[in-house]
Scaffold this active site. Structure first.
Site, mmCIF file in Angstrom:
data_model
loop_
_atom_site.group_PDB
_atom_site.id
_atom_site.type_symbol
_atom_site.label_atom_id
_atom_site.label_comp_id
_atom_site.label_asym_id
_atom_site.label_seq_id
_atom_site.Cartn_x
_atom_site.Cartn_y
_atom_site.Cartn_z
ATOM 1 C CE LYS A 70 -4.466 1.578 0.261
ATOM 2 N NZ LYS A 70 -4.061 2.604 -0.516
ATOM 3 C CE LYS A 94 3.187 7.438 6.715
ATOM 4 N NZ LYS A 94 2.973 8.067 5.236
ATOM 5 C CE LYS A 106 5.181 7.952 -1.355
ATOM 6 N NZ LYS A 106 4.499 7.624 -0.169
ATOM 7 C CB THR A 191 -2.943 13.131 5.299
ATOM 8 O OG1 THR A 191 -4.123 11.651 4.381
ATOM 9 C CG2 THR A 191 -1.973 13.141 5.598
ATOM 10 C CG ASN A 226 -4.811 15.319 0.219
ATOM 11 O OD1 ASN A 226 -5.091 15.805 0.774
ATOM 12 N ND2 ASN A 226 -6.578 15.774 -1.031
ATOM 13 C CB SER A 354 -6.110 4.247 1.768
ATOM 14 O OG SER A 354 -5.970 5.508 0.488
HETATM 15 P P1 NAD Z 1 -0.499 18.162 -3.080
HETATM 16 O O1 NAD Z 1 0.344 17.635 -4.328
HETATM 17 O O2 NAD Z 1 -1.158 17.967 -2.843
HETATM 18 O O3 NAD Z 1 0.468 19.020 -2.108
HETATM 19 C C1 NAD Z 1 2.039 19.109 -2.212
HETATM 20 C C2 NAD Z 1 1.975 21.308 -1.771
HETATM 21 O O4 NAD Z 1 3.146 20.703 -0.857
HETATM 22 C C3 NAD Z 1 2.043 22.063 -2.565
HETATM 23 O O5 NAD Z 1 1.054 23.108 -1.993
HETATM 24 C C4 NAD Z 1 3.285 22.387 -3.199
HETATM 25 O O6 NAD Z 1 3.423 23.478 -3.726
HETATM 26 C C5 NAD Z 1 3.846 22.503 -1.696
HETATM 27 N N1 NAD Z 1 5.500 22.563 -2.259
HETATM 28 C C6 NAD Z 1 6.147 21.441 -2.883
HETATM 29 N N2 NAD Z 1 7.517 21.646 -2.486
HETATM 30 C C7 NAD Z 1 7.383 22.932 -2.029
HETATM 31 C C8 NAD Z 1 8.858 23.609 -0.802
HETATM 32 N N3 NAD Z 1 9.912 22.928 -1.398
HETATM 33 N N4 NAD Z 1 8.188 24.390 -0.028
HETATM 34 C C9 NAD Z 1 6.911 24.692 0.147
HETATM 35 N N5 NAD Z 1 5.680 24.096 -0.823
HETATM 36 C C10 NAD Z 1 6.293 22.919 -1.484
HETATM 37 O O7 NAD Z 1 0.810 16.666 -1.938
HETATM 38 P P2 NAD Z 1 -0.344 16.351 -0.445
HETATM 39 O O8 NAD Z 1 -0.677 15.007 -1.099
HETATM 40 O O9 NAD Z 1 -0.503 17.414 0.597
HETATM 41 O O10 NAD Z 1 1.342 15.672 0.076
HETATM 42 C C11 NAD Z 1 2.389 16.181 0.752
HETATM 43 C C12 NAD Z 1 3.448 15.559 1.385
HETATM 44 O O11 NAD Z 1 2.432 14.513 2.197
HETATM 45 C C13 NAD Z 1 4.014 14.625 1.122
HETATM 46 O O12 NAD Z 1 5.259 14.163 1.463
HETATM 47 C C14 NAD Z 1 2.972 13.486 0.585
HETATM 48 O O13 NAD Z 1 4.135 11.949 0.778
HETATM 49 C C15 NAD Z 1 2.658 13.437 2.065
HETATM 50 N N6 NAD Z 1 1.520 12.351 2.243
HETATM 51 C C16 NAD Z 1 0.083 12.983 1.529
HETATM 52 C C17 NAD Z 1 -0.132 11.460 2.460
HETATM 53 C C18 NAD Z 1 -1.894 12.402 1.181
HETATM 54 O O14 NAD Z 1 -2.850 11.332 1.522
HETATM 55 N N7 NAD Z 1 -2.183 13.012 -0.145
HETATM 56 C C19 NAD Z 1 -0.745 10.509 2.666
HETATM 57 C C20 NAD Z 1 0.676 10.634 3.866
HETATM 58 C C21 NAD Z 1 1.399 11.484 3.361
#
Ligand code: NAD
Length: 441
Positions: A70, A94, A106, A191, A226, A354
């Protein structure tokens, strides 16, 4: 200069936790760390201007000891196999910590979504999934959204897999889908919602720096995607004042608190938060160093590192993104009495819902939002409590052994951070499962 490398990060975290796990059979660590299966594909896509471009994609199944793989699929121009492989290991930990019956995985494609049309993104996604073939599946490896992928991407993944495997219920092949396609209520915010539940539980039990809840706590959030946007809204609803927010182009600050509705409207139009009226523009580095109570890195890895950790002023750092604080930075923050709440706990709400989506898809059910959130709260509170108990007991053990001055193992002399405690819980569960299953044949 610290080496920003997620593989090294995983190794350092693991080594620290291993010191508290007791002796393992020779070779056991190799089994815990080696990815089970790695797939690397290069595939052509016809672009809108009729040219052909070759893209590289990865899927790493790290472990299926606890069930099917996953983990998210991310789109990013500088993805590497090493990064994906390390993030897959993080997913194994996790899933074990939050106690859902999945192993870790991943995947991703090297591409810059900002320079691609929707048509091109759809072609990339469909071709990538067809190249992966049966390396993903409802009972083998189940993708989800991650950086720069969303419910539309998950919809294309489901549709492609379904066309390749007609005549059966393929909805559980991917999670984070739109509700109409079998997505779970609550998955979009899961999340952030899980992060809120774990934070509230931690504040209620530990009260770091006198914080009992989120009321009037000044919060800065790096990343407004997100995860970051859901956290902003949910923390604000719980009484926090969101003073700083950033995205990849920079950040904004307001001492009296930011207007999230105005940010959402502005970001939709301008693709960034930077420049919103009545806010001060700041850099991402400024955002990390804001004078605030809680800092939430919710973007990419290694954002708080050896060179900026000393400048962090928050009292609590919540890792909502994956691996945002490097191990060296973690040590620096620890020495400044700044508590870091670990990613494998704080963003586990995503994989938890999920899992709920996968169960609902397998049973052709749709749970209510209240039921999803109640179950999520139960899982997050349980995991937070277990991590807190382990953290307190390991630190008591250290105080005792330091007092007796019997223990020569230097790794054990330092105070234990929450990361290590969470990992000890996860690794213990994994080693028990492996021993109970036995090594085949
Ligand atoms: P996303 O693509 O929806 O959003 C990422 C955001 O980060 C965007 O606003 C982007 O502009 C910003 N960003 C990128 N690089 C940056 C930087 N250097 N400085 C500041 N902002 C920056 O992604 P997401 O789904 O929100 O995921 C964010 C983090 O959470 C990632 O590390 C991801 O692995 C982790 N994560 C996400 C989920 C999920 O359900 N989406 C679950 C667990 C972990």
């Amino acid at each position: 200069m610290e080496d920003f490398n997620t593989g090294k990060y995983i190794e350092q975290r693991l080594q620290r936790a291993m010191a508290f796990l007791g002796p393992l059979r020779p070779g056991f660590v190799d089994f815990l760390t080696s990815p089970k299966k790695s797939t690397i594909v290069n595939f052509p896509v016809q672009m809108d201007d009729q040219s052909v471009r070759v893209f590289r994609g990865f899927r790493v199944l790290h472990s299926h000891v606890n069930g099917p793989g996953k983990g998210g699929i991310r789109y990013s121009p500088d993805l590497t196999y090493a990064e994906i492989s390390a993030l897959a290991a993080l997913m194994t930990w996790k899933c074990a910590l939050i106690n859902v019956p999945f192993g870790g995985a991943k995947g991703g494609v090297c591409c810059d979504t900002k320079s691609l049309s929707e048509n091109e993104l759809r072609h990339i996604t469909r071709r990538f999934i067809s190249e992966l073939g049966d390396n993903i599946g409802p009972h083998t490896d189940i993708p989800a959204p991650d950086l720069y992928t969303n419910e539309h991407t998950m919809g294309w993944i489901y549709d492609t897999y379904d066309i390749m495997h007609p005549g059966r219920n393929n909805r559980p092949v991917v999670t984070g889908k739109a509700i109409d396609l079998g997505g779970s209520l609550g998955r979009h915010d899961a999340t952030g919602q899980g992060c809120l539940y774990a934070t509230l539980r931690f504040l209620e039990r530990i009260k770091p720096a006198g914080m009992k809840n989120l009321k009037n706590q000044r919060v800065a959030i790096q990343g407004y995607g997100n995860v970051g946007s859901a956290i902003a809204r949910l923390f604000q609803n719980a009484g926090a004042i969101i003073t700083g927010i950033s995205d990849s182009q920079g950040g904004i600050y307001s001492e009296k608190g930011l207007d999230l509705d105005a940010i959402n409207t502005y970001k939709q139009k301008n693709n960034t938060v930077v420049g919103l009226a009545e806010t001060m523009s700041i850099t991402n580095e400024d955002l990390l160093q804001l004078d605030c109570d809680i800092l939430v890195p919710a973007a990419t890895s290694h954002q708080i590192h050896h060179d900026n950790a000393d400048k962090i002023k928050a009292k609590l750092v919540i890792e909502a993104g994956n691996a945002p604080v490097t191990p060296e930075a973690n040590e620096i923050l620890l020495s400044k009495d700044i508590i870091v709440m670990p990613d494998i706990l704080m963003n586990a709400g995503g994989v938890t819902v999920s899992y709920f989506e996968w169960v609902q898809n397998n049973e052709n059910q749709q749970w209510s939002l209240a039921e999803v959130n109640q179950k999520l709260n139960d899982k997050m509170v349980q995991a937070t409590d277990i991590v807190i108990s382990k953290w307190l007991s390991l630190n008591e053990m250290i105080i005792e052994s330091n007092t007796k001055e019997q223990d020569e193992d230097k790794a054990k002399q330092l105070p234990v951070d929450l990361h290590t405690a969470a990992l000890v819980v996860a690794l213990h569960r994994l080693t028990v499962t492996i021993e109970e299953r036995g090594i085949w044949p």
